[in-house]
Scaffold this motif. Structure first.
Motif, PDB file in Angstrom:
ATOM      1  N   LEU A  32     -51.133  32.175  -9.266  1.00 56.32           N
ATOM      2  CA  LEU A  32     -50.764  31.996  -7.860  1.00 56.32           C
ATOM      3  C   LEU A  32     -50.590  33.333  -7.154  1.00 56.32           C
ATOM      4  O   LEU A  32     -51.060  33.519  -6.025  1.00 56.32           O
ATOM      5  CB  LEU A  32     -49.471  31.175  -7.770  1.00 56.32           C
ATOM      6  N   GLN A  33     -49.918  34.264  -7.827  1.00 49.36           N
ATOM      7  CA  GLN A  33     -49.674  35.580  -7.221  1.00 49.36           C
ATOM      8  C   GLN A  33     -50.971  36.364  -7.035  1.00 49.36           C
ATOM      9  O   GLN A  33     -51.174  37.023  -6.018  1.00 49.36           O
ATOM     10  CB  GLN A  33     -48.699  36.376  -8.097  1.00 49.36           C
ATOM     11  N   LYS A  35     -53.999  35.056  -6.931  1.00 50.98           N
ATOM     12  CA  LYS A  35     -55.023  34.219  -6.304  1.00 50.98           C
ATOM     13  C   LYS A  35     -56.251  34.056  -7.210  1.00 50.98           C
ATOM     14  O   LYS A  35     -57.382  34.241  -6.778  1.00 50.98           O
ATOM     15  CB  LYS A  35     -55.431  34.801  -4.955  1.00 50.98           C
ATOM     16  N   SER A  36     -55.975  33.675  -8.477  1.00 50.82           N
ATOM     17  CA  SER A  36     -57.050  33.491  -9.456  1.00 50.82           C
ATOM     18  C   SER A  36     -57.075  32.045  -9.922  1.00 50.82           C
ATOM     19  O   SER A  36     -56.150  31.586 -10.604  1.00 50.82           O
ATOM     20  CB  SER A  36     -56.846  34.427 -10.652  1.00 50.82           C
ATOM     21  N   LEU A  37     -58.134  31.322  -9.559  1.00 51.96           N
ATOM     22  CA  LEU A  37     -58.267  29.925  -9.996  1.00 51.96           C
ATOM     23  C   LEU A  37     -58.477  29.842 -11.500  1.00 51.96           C
ATOM     24  O   LEU A  37     -57.988  28.921 -12.150  1.00 51.96           O
ATOM     25  CB  LEU A  37     -59.430  29.264  -9.266  1.00 51.96           C
ATOM     26  N   LEU A  40     -55.109  30.350 -13.088  1.00 58.40           N
ATOM     27  CA  LEU A  40     -54.290  29.178 -12.777  1.00 58.40           C
ATOM     28  C   LEU A  40     -54.726  27.985 -13.629  1.00 58.40           C
ATOM     29  O   LEU A  40     -53.892  27.265 -14.192  1.00 58.40           O
ATOM     30  CB  LEU A  40     -54.410  28.833 -11.300  1.00 58.40           C
ATOM     31  N   ARG A 104     -65.361  24.804  -4.502  1.00 53.72           N
ATOM     32  CA  ARG A 104     -65.097  26.012  -3.707  1.00 53.72           C
ATOM     33  C   ARG A 104     -66.349  26.862  -3.551  1.00 53.72           C
ATOM     34  O   ARG A 104     -66.549  27.499  -2.512  1.00 53.72           O
ATOM     35  CB  ARG A 104     -63.979  26.828  -4.361  1.00 53.72           C
ATOM     36  N   ILE A 111     -63.648  33.788  -0.687  1.00 55.50           N
ATOM     37  CA  ILE A 111     -62.989  33.810  -1.993  1.00 55.50           C
ATOM     38  C   ILE A 111     -62.408  35.200  -2.237  1.00 55.50           C
ATOM     39  O   ILE A 111     -63.134  36.192  -2.279  1.00 55.50           O
ATOM     40  CB  ILE A 111     -63.983  33.456  -3.116  1.00 55.50           C
ATOM     41  N   ASP A 112     -61.090  35.259  -2.356  1.00 51.34           N
ATOM     42  CA  ASP A 112     -60.432  36.540  -2.583  1.00 51.34           C
ATOM     43  C   ASP A 112     -60.688  37.049  -3.991  1.00 51.34           C
ATOM     44  O   ASP A 112     -60.787  36.264  -4.946  1.00 51.34           O
ATOM     45  CB  ASP A 112     -58.920  36.417  -2.362  1.00 51.34           C
ATOM     46  N   PRO A 114     -59.353  38.485  -7.323  1.00 51.70           N
ATOM     47  CA  PRO A 114     -58.038  38.406  -7.972  1.00 51.70           C
ATOM     48  C   PRO A 114     -57.389  39.782  -8.139  1.00 51.70           C
ATOM     49  O   PRO A 114     -58.073  40.799  -8.249  1.00 51.70           O
ATOM     50  CB  PRO A 114     -58.349  37.791  -9.336  1.00 51.70           C
ATOM     51  N   GLY A 178     -65.523  37.756  -5.432  1.00 48.73           N
ATOM     52  CA  GLY A 178     -64.618  36.693  -5.861  1.00 48.73           C
ATOM     53  C   GLY A 178     -65.319  35.515  -6.505  1.00 48.73           C
ATOM     54  O   GLY A 178     -64.744  34.809  -7.341  1.00 48.73           O
TER      55      GLY A 178
END
Length: 308
Positions: A32-33, A35-37, A40, A104, A111-112, A114, A178
């Motif tokens: 979450l911090q 921003k990595s799917l 996660l 996505r 897409i950010d 990570p 990303g």
């Protein structure tokens, strides 16, 4: 023997539960911090592992229960049922990870890339999963537990999953793209599904009373033949109940023997089998007069293994 297995499974389950709860929290927070799917998803996978550990902990108290009116064969199959549930959970987690990643990518949303925290969490995950997989395998081997061995395979797969995530994260950060991280997450999902199918097929073979390995039958026939007075072992069946064998077979003896003499030979066969084959839960030997001719609709014979 059953109580000892139960204790080993309980210790293994607690070890896995503590380790996977830590990993789940670490990777979910880091995912979450950063921003990595992929991270996660890996964390959600670890939370599923923690759930599996709770299930195996419950099973360790069920399989030790003695046979009763409702379960005359005992409660060993509870272990196989949970192994099947493990595979179902894995299949679901893998599928969800693939769907989320592909969706996505298709929508073309921004897409950010990570953050570095995702890399650190993944490296820690690899180290801990190696230790967990190793411990589960050792416990599974000592307890003769297909459930723990399945859990060990799952955790070994988690190591490869995390390595894949690490590589994907590295490329994504290095090239500042990303989408690479999302593609990695989808590949991780495919790997999880592959392992789920493999675990399910093994458990399903036991639930369907699938055939044991040829070597097991060959050892059984060899042992039965070693008992004097035994002829034509046939209609033989071996099935697994968790780590234990349930064996049925017919033998032929001299038709002029008394009932007691024939029974004594059958008892010798039972003792011989138990002395050479580990973890025999039950063995049933049916005696027939030599030369008895009747159509057998089930069970295996020596001819099917080219022994005679």
């Amino acid at each position: 023997m059953t109580e000892n297995r139960s204790s080993l499974i309980k210790i293994a389950s607690i070890t896995a539960l503590v380790g996977n709860l830590f990993l789940a929290l670490l990777k979910i927070i880091a995912g979450l911090q950063a921003k990595s799917l992929a991270v996660l998803g890996d964390g959600i996978d670890s939370s599923m592992d923690a759930l599996v550990s709770v299930m195996t902990l419950i099973v360790s108290t069920v399989i030790v229960k003695p046979a009763d009116k409702s379960h005359p064969w005992g409660h060993g199959r509870a272990e196989t049922v949970v192994t099947t549930l493990i595979s179902t959970i894995l299949f679901f987690v893998g599928g969800q990870l693939i769907l989320s990643s592909v969706q996505r990518l298709i929508t073309g949303e921004t897409i950010d890339v990570p953050g570095g925290l995702a890399l650190v969490a993944t490296i820690i995950s690899i180290v801990i999963n190696i230790l967990l997989a190793w411990s589960q395998y050792l416990f599974g081997k000592r307890a003769g537990s297909a459930m723990l061995k399945a859990n060990a395979k799952k955790m070994a797969a988690d190591v490869l999953t995390s390595v894949g995530v690490l590589v994907g994260l590295g490329f994504s950060i290095f090239f500042n793209i990303g989408a690479i991280e999302l593609a990695t997450a989808a590949l991780v999902g495919l790997w999880v599904i592959k392992n789920a199918v493999g675990i399910f097929m093994e458990a399903n073979n036991e639930l369907m009373d699938g055939a044991a390995a040829d070597e097991s039958y060959q050892l059984l026939f060899e042992t039965v033949r070693s008992v004097p007075g035994v002829e034509n072992p046939h209609r033989t069946r071996m099935r697994r109940i968790a780590a234990f064998w349930d064996i049925d077979l017919d033998i032929e003896v001299d038709p002029l023997l008394t009932v007691k003499e024939a029974h004594d030979i059958a008892s010798k066969v039972e003792n011989a089998v138990k002395s050479r084959i580990d973890n025999v839960f039950d063995i049933m030997v049916h005696v027939e007069p030599a030369g008895n001719k009747q159509t057998e609709s089930y069970g295996l014979t020596e001819e099917q293994f080219n022994l005679h």
